[in-house]
Write a protein that holds these residues in place. Structure first.
Motif, mmCIF file in Angstrom:
data_model
loop_
_atom_site.group_PDB
_atom_site.id
_atom_site.type_symbol
_atom_site.label_atom_id
_atom_site.label_comp_id
_atom_site.label_asym_id
_atom_site.label_seq_id
_atom_site.Cartn_x
_atom_site.Cartn_y
_atom_site.Cartn_z
ATOM 1 N N ARG A 85 1.995 26.528 -20.389
ATOM 2 C CA ARG A 85 2.664 25.233 -20.315
ATOM 3 C C ARG A 85 3.222 24.898 -21.685
ATOM 4 O O ARG A 85 2.605 25.212 -22.707
ATOM 5 C CB ARG A 85 1.710 24.147 -19.843
ATOM 6 N N ALA A 86 4.376 24.235 -21.676
ATOM 7 C CA ALA A 86 5.020 23.878 -22.936
ATOM 8 C C ALA A 86 5.756 22.557 -22.782
ATOM 9 O O ALA A 86 6.256 22.234 -21.694
ATOM 10 C CB ALA A 86 5.999 24.969 -23.362
ATOM 11 N N ILE A 87 5.815 21.811 -23.860
ATOM 12 C CA ILE A 87 6.660 20.627 -23.928
ATOM 13 C C ILE A 87 7.881 21.008 -24.753
ATOM 14 O O ILE A 87 7.748 21.502 -25.880
ATOM 15 C CB ILE A 87 5.919 19.443 -24.563
ATOM 16 N N VAL A 88 9.054 20.804 -24.194
ATOM 17 C CA VAL A 88 10.281 21.288 -24.821
ATOM 18 C C VAL A 88 11.303 20.173 -24.952
ATOM 19 O O VAL A 88 11.232 19.136 -24.287
ATOM 20 C CB VAL A 88 10.899 22.447 -23.999
ATOM 21 N N ARG A 89 12.264 20.398 -25.823
ATOM 22 C CA ARG A 89 13.361 19.457 -26.031
ATOM 23 C C ARG A 89 14.303 19.488 -24.830
ATOM 24 O O ARG A 89 14.657 20.553 -24.322
ATOM 25 C CB ARG A 89 14.134 19.843 -27.285
ATOM 26 N N GLY A 90 14.741 18.321 -24.385
ATOM 27 C CA GLY A 90 15.766 18.239 -23.357
ATOM 28 C C GLY A 90 15.236 18.390 -21.942
ATOM 29 O O GLY A 90 14.051 18.634 -21.723
ATOM 30 N N TYR A 91 16.123 18.231 -20.974
ATOM 31 C CA TYR A 91 15.813 18.441 -19.567
ATOM 32 C C TYR A 91 16.202 19.866 -19.195
ATOM 33 O O TYR A 91 17.390 20.203 -19.205
ATOM 34 C CB TYR A 91 16.593 17.477 -18.680
ATOM 35 N N THR A 92 15.234 20.682 -18.856
ATOM 36 C CA THR A 92 15.540 22.035 -18.395
ATOM 37 C C THR A 92 16.050 21.971 -16.959
ATOM 38 O O THR A 92 15.944 20.946 -16.283
ATOM 39 C CB THR A 92 14.282 22.935 -18.432
ATOM 40 N N ASP A 93 16.582 23.100 -16.471
ATOM 41 C CA ASP A 93 16.844 23.220 -15.039
ATOM 42 C C ASP A 93 15.521 23.100 -14.290
ATOM 43 O O ASP A 93 14.438 23.287 -14.867
ATOM 44 C CB ASP A 93 17.488 24.566 -14.725
ATOM 45 N N GLN A 94 15.594 22.817 -12.985
ATOM 46 C CA GLN A 94 14.373 22.686 -12.183
ATOM 47 C C GLN A 94 13.549 23.971 -12.214
ATOM 48 O O GLN A 94 12.307 23.941 -12.273
ATOM 49 C CB GLN A 94 14.719 22.333 -10.738
ATOM 50 N N ALA A 95 14.223 25.100 -12.205
ATOM 51 C CA ALA A 95 13.558 26.402 -12.289
ATOM 52 C C ALA A 95 14.594 27.419 -12.727
ATOM 53 O O ALA A 95 15.803 27.208 -12.599
ATOM 54 C CB ALA A 95 12.948 26.805 -10.947
ATOM 55 N N GLY A 96 14.116 28.536 -13.265
ATOM 56 C CA GLY A 96 15.049 29.565 -13.701
ATOM 57 C C GLY A 96 14.350 30.812 -14.195
ATOM 58 O O GLY A 96 13.121 30.867 -14.292
ATOM 59 N N VAL A 97 15.153 31.822 -14.465
ATOM 60 C CA VAL A 97 14.672 33.077 -15.019
ATOM 61 C C VAL A 97 15.471 33.357 -16.288
ATOM 62 O O VAL A 97 16.705 33.355 -16.264
ATOM 63 C CB VAL A 97 14.846 34.249 -14.028
ATOM 64 N N ILE A 98 14.771 33.557 -17.383
ATOM 65 C CA ILE A 98 15.426 33.909 -18.644
ATOM 66 C C ILE A 98 15.313 35.414 -18.802
ATOM 67 O O ILE A 98 14.219 35.955 -18.994
ATOM 68 C CB ILE A 98 14.763 33.192 -19.841
ATOM 69 N N ASP A 99 16.424 36.101 -18.661
ATOM 70 C CA ASP A 99 16.482 37.562 -18.792
ATOM 71 C C ASP A 99 17.328 37.852 -20.022
ATOM 72 O O ASP A 99 18.551 37.934 -19.955
ATOM 73 C CB ASP A 99 17.093 38.171 -17.533
ATOM 74 N N TYR A 100 16.661 37.977 -21.149
ATOM 75 C CA TYR A 100 17.371 38.102 -22.430
ATOM 76 C C TYR A 100 16.579 39.049 -23.333
ATOM 77 O O TYR A 100 15.445 38.740 -23.732
ATOM 78 C CB TYR A 100 17.507 36.728 -23.076
ATOM 79 N N ALA A 101 17.176 40.193 -23.628
ATOM 80 C CA ALA A 101 16.503 41.201 -24.449
ATOM 81 C C ALA A 101 16.258 40.668 -25.852
ATOM 82 O O ALA A 101 17.081 39.931 -26.412
ATOM 83 C CB ALA A 101 17.341 42.473 -24.509
ATOM 84 N N LEU A 102 15.114 41.047 -26.415
ATOM 85 C CA LEU A 102 14.720 40.556 -27.733
ATOM 86 C C LEU A 102 14.544 41.703 -28.708
ATOM 87 O O LEU A 102 13.882 42.701 -28.397
ATOM 88 C CB LEU A 102 13.403 39.771 -27.636
#
Length: 246
Positions: free
Chosen positions: A86-103
């Motif tokens: 769980r995290a508290i983050v800046r701004g309103y995120t989308d209701q749900a999503g998938v972050i697919d981003y190579a690091l």
């Protein structure tokens, strides 16, 4: 530390924010470590099987013998362990999503001095869903109000600082993240709520018991310091009930 699970071969505890798992060159001046504290608490040697960043709180598992350590480590390495944060983050995120981003691997100048700096980015995937939102009547930066979200996240890969870097990538950094976050919002939380920690917590862990072969589920609330901020944002019981939405 609070013991969440204990048997003859493994133990799970709730690690507080600000505590290293074990001695590290990254923080040579630190003298307290989760490994040492758990060893003293149970009176026997313990073996780390996964990592949890120093500023992140939550479920931390140790093995109580080398064979169990190898078996658990294999599960983490193979991506067979389901982790929830769980995290508290800046701004309103989308209701749900998938972050697919190579690091690209983050290298420490001391601890990773011999690592390849030109290693290609590695696949990294994080699923998330928004649980709550809050809008505060305080201007932070160029906006007249400040918006925040409580999100639940499940990383499907285990890259270094993956959740923190992925949330920054989608422009919703974790509050209290001094490396990947937004300094203005971090300062706002320090000034208005007295927050001194990264607002990221490991709240659930599902794995296979390395000897019985049975599924093993562990859950914990994010902790009192996290819950205090959640209450201040008007989200009430959501910090204390791991499956509850606003």
């Amino acid at each position: 530390m609070e013991i969440l699970y204990l048997d003859d071969v493994m133990i799970a505890v709730h690690k507080p924010s600000g505590l290293l798992v074990h001695r590290s060159l990254i923080d040579k001046h630190e003298t307290r470590f989760a490994l040492q504290l758990v060893r003293d608490q149970v009176g026997r040697r313990v073996y780390p099987v996964h990592r949890l960043d120093k500023p992140t709180s939550g479920i931390l598992v140790f093995a109580l013998d080398p064979a169990t350590a190898r078996a658990l480590n294999d599960q983490f390495t193979a991506g067979l362990v389901q982790k929830t944060y769980r995290a508290i983050v800046r701004g309103y995120t989308d209701q749900a999503g998938v972050i697919d981003y190579a690091l690209r691997e983050e290298l420490d100048k001391i601890a990773d001095a011999l690592a390849d700096p030109d290693k290609a980015p590695q696949q990294a995937i994080t699923h998330y869903r928004r649980l709550c939102t809050a809008e505060l009547p305080h201007p932070v930066g160029r906006y007249g109000t400040a918006r925040y979200s409580l999100v639940e996240l499940q990383p499907k890969t285990g890259r270094k600082h993956q959740i923190r870097r992925h949330l920054r990538h989608i422009f919703h950094p974790v509050i209290g993240d001094t490396t990947h976050g937004d300094g203005r919002h971090n300062q706002f939380f320090r000034d208005h709520f007295g927050n001194q920690r990264l607002l990221l917590a490991a709240t659930a862990l599902h794995l296979i018991h390395p000897h019985s072969g049975e599924p093993l589920a562990m859950r914990t609330a994010p902790g009192a310091d996290f819950a205090r901020i959640v209450n201040a944002l008007g989200w009430g019981e959501v910090a204390r009930v791991s499956g509850k939405d606003c």
